[in-house]
Design an enzyme around this catalytic site. Structure first.
Site, PDB file in Angstrom:
ATOM      1  N   THR A   1       0.822  -1.214   0.000  1.00  0.00           N
ATOM      2  CA  THR A   1       0.000   0.000   0.000  1.00  0.00           C
ATOM      3  C   THR A   1       0.852   1.259   0.000  1.00  0.00           C
ATOM      4  O   THR A   1       0.497   2.263  -0.615  1.00  0.00           O
ATOM      5  CB  THR A   1      -0.933   0.009   1.226  1.00  0.00           C
ATOM      6  OG1 THR A   1      -1.829  -1.094   1.146  1.00  0.00           O
ATOM      7  CG2 THR A   1      -1.741   1.298   1.294  1.00  0.00           C
TER       8      THR A   1
ATOM      9  N   THR B   1       1.183  -4.311   4.446  1.00  0.00           N
ATOM     10  CA  THR B   1       0.950  -4.616   5.862  1.00  0.00           C
ATOM     11  C   THR B   1       0.246  -5.949   6.093  1.00  0.00           C
ATOM     12  O   THR B   1       0.257  -6.456   7.218  1.00  0.00           O
ATOM     13  CB  THR B   1       0.120  -3.500   6.521  1.00  0.00           C
ATOM     14  OG1 THR B   1      -1.140  -3.384   5.841  1.00  0.00           O
ATOM     15  CG2 THR B   1       0.855  -2.168   6.481  1.00  0.00           C
ATOM     16  N   ASP B   2      -0.367  -6.535   5.061  1.00  0.00           N
ATOM     17  CA  ASP B   2      -1.164  -7.748   5.269  1.00  0.00           C
ATOM     18  C   ASP B   2      -0.344  -8.883   5.879  1.00  0.00           C
ATOM     19  O   ASP B   2      -0.806  -9.562   6.802  1.00  0.00           O
ATOM     20  CB  ASP B   2      -1.789  -8.207   3.949  1.00  0.00           C
ATOM     21  CG  ASP B   2      -2.972  -7.348   3.545  1.00  0.00           C
ATOM     22  OD1 ASP B   2      -3.380  -6.486   4.348  1.00  0.00           O
ATOM     23  OD2 ASP B   2      -3.487  -7.525   2.421  1.00  0.00           O
TER      24      ASP B   2
END
Length: 379
Positions: free
Chosen positions: A55, A133-134
Site C-alpha cells: 500500500t 501490511t497484510d
C-alpha cells in the site's frame, strides 16, 4: 614648539608606533591550533531502503480514494525523494526488490530478500524494508530469524496509499529511515515501525484492516515510539541481551538452497472442526503443521485424531491459540508448545526449523531457545 604641542606630538608618535607593532605582530601570529579549529562535519549514517511494494507504494484512483488504489505503482527511488530533510538524518540509497502486495511473495522470495538485506548491511549502517501490511509481521519475522548482521533492520509500510489525502506513507518512510539511522535498535533483530510506534516483529500483529494504528503487541506492548527528534526505547527484546553465537539463530540461509525450504501449514480449530484439513496438508507434503486452537490451544476430537495420524508419519506440530494472546505450555512427542507466538509467527519459525533439521528434539530445543527466548540476568 611649546610644551602643549610637544606633548600631543609625542602621543601621536606613540599611537602610530602601537598600530605599526600590532600590524606586524598580526602578520607573524602562529596558525590556529587544530584543537580550536572548526571540526569537520561527521559523515551521516548510510541507510538503504529496499522496496517490495504494498500500500505504501500505491497510487489511488483520486486524492480521496482511501481504499480504491493500485498497490505497487510507485518506485521506491521516487518515493524516497519526496520526504524533506532526509539529508539531515542519513545518506539514503534505494533498491527495488519487487513491487507487489505482501501476500504475493513466496517463502522462496523471502529467502532472496533476507540475503539482500544482509548484503546491504555490509555497506550500510541500517536497512529499511517497505512492504504491504497484510503479511508484514510474517515477512518481518522471517528476516528477524535469518538476517545474520546485528545492525538495525526496520520494516515499514502504510495503511493508506502514497497519493491520498491524509496518507501515513511518507511519514512512516521518513521515521523508519530515522530509526534505522539512529542505531537505537542495533541487536534488536528486525523491528516494525508504523504510526510512530516501534514493535518487535516476533510479537506484533495486525489488528485492524483499515486503521493506521493497526499494529499492536498483545500483552507485552511496544518497544518504544518516535516523536519528531525524540526516539524513545523503553524495553528491549530478550535477544538484544545476547552476544556472539547466541544472538544468531541456526537459520543461516547461505547453508541451504531455496528448494530446501520446508512446507508448513496452519489448521484453525472451531466448534466440531473436522480433521480433513490436517489430512489434506499431510497429503500435500507438509512437514509441519501449526494448530490455532481454542482457549489454551485446544482442538476438536476429529482434528486431534488427524494430528495423531500425522505425528505417526513424522509430521511435527506446534500448538498455538486463536485468542490473540496468551501462552501455550506443555509439549508432547511430535507436538511443541507454541509459547506466546501466534499461529502466523509459529509457522515461520517451524518452517525455518524444518528446513534445517527433521529431528523433533532439535527443533524443540531451537523453539525454546530462539522461538521463545527468555531474559536471563546475572544475579
Amino acid at each position: 614648539m611649546n610644551k602643549s604641542m610637544s606633548k600631543w606630538a609625542v602621543r601621536g608618535l606613540l599611537t602610530i608606533f602601537s598600530f605599526s607593532w600590532l600590524a606586524t605582530a598580526a602578520v607573524s601570529l602562529p596558525p590556529v591550533s587544530p584543537a580550536y579549529a572548526e571540526e569537520a562535519p561527521k559523515a551521516l549514517p548510510k541507510v538503504m531502503v529496499i522496496g517490495t511494494g504494498g500500500t505504501i507504494s500505491g497510487k489511488s484512483v483520486d486524492a480521496t480514494s482511501f481504499q480504491n488504489y493500485k498497490s505497487g505503482s510507485l518506485l521506491i527511488e521516487d518515493m524516497v525523494k519526496e520526504p524533506p530533510n532526509k539529508d539531515k538524518i542519513a545518506d539514503v540509497s534505494t533498491y527495488q526488490f519487487g513491487n507487489a502486495g505482501s501476500s504475493s511473495y513466496s517463502i522462496k522470495d523471502l529467502y532472496d530478500l533476507s540475503l539482500k538485506v544482509d548484503e546491504a548491511l555490509k555497506e550500510n549502517d541500517g536497512v529499511v524494508v517497505t512492504t504491504g501490511t497484510d503479511t508484514m509481521e510474517e515477512i518481518g519475522y522471517f528476516l528477524d530469524l535469518t538476517v545474520r548482521d546485528q545492525k538495525p533492520v526496520v520494516i515499514t509500510g502504510s495503511m493508506r496509499p502514497w497519493t491520498v489525502i491524509g496518507t501515513d506513507a511518507p511519514a512512516n518512510l521518513y521515521n523508519a529511515i530515522k530509526l534505522a539511522a539512529s542505531g537505537k535498535t542495533k541487536s534488536f533483530g528486525t523491528v516494525l515501525m508504523l504510526n510512530d510506534t516501534i514493535h518487535a516483529v516476533r510479537e506484533v500483529t495486525k489488528t485492524n484492516d483499515y486503521r493506521t494504528d493497526t499494529f499492536e503487541t498483545p500483552m507485552l506492548g511496544m518497544l518504544g515510539y518516535i516523536d519528531e527528534n525524540n526516539i524513545r526505547i523503553y524495553r528491549a527484546p530478550a535477544r538484544a541481551l545476547r552476544e556472539g553465537y547466541e544472538w544468531n539463530t541456526p537459520f543461516d540461509l547461505t547453508a541451504i538452497k531455496k528448494e530446501d525450504l520446508a512446507k508448513v501449514d496452519i489448521a484453525y480449530s472451531y466448534q466440531d472442526a473436522g480433521g480433513e484439513a490436517i489430512d489434506g496438508f499431510v497429503a500435500g507434503g507438509a512437514k509441519g503443521i501449526v494448530t490455532a486452537g481454542t482457549g489454551a490451544g485446544g482442538i476438536s476430537k476429529a482434528m486431534s485424531e488427524a494430528r495423531k495420524r500425522a505425528v505417526d508419519q513424522g509430521v511435527i506440530f506446534v500448538t498455538t491459540t486463536r485468542t490473540g494472546s496468551g501462552g501455550i505450555y506443555g509439549s508432547s512427542p511430535g507436538i511443541i508448545a507454541g509459547d506466546n507466538l501466534n499461529a502466523a509467527h509459529a509457522r515461520i519459525f517451524l518452517l525455518l526449523a524444518l528446513s534445517f533439521s527433521s529431528s523433533y528434539d532439535t527443533i524443540k530445543d531451537w523453539y525454546e531457545r530462539y522461538g521463545a527466548p527468555q531474559v536471563v540476568l546475572d544475579k
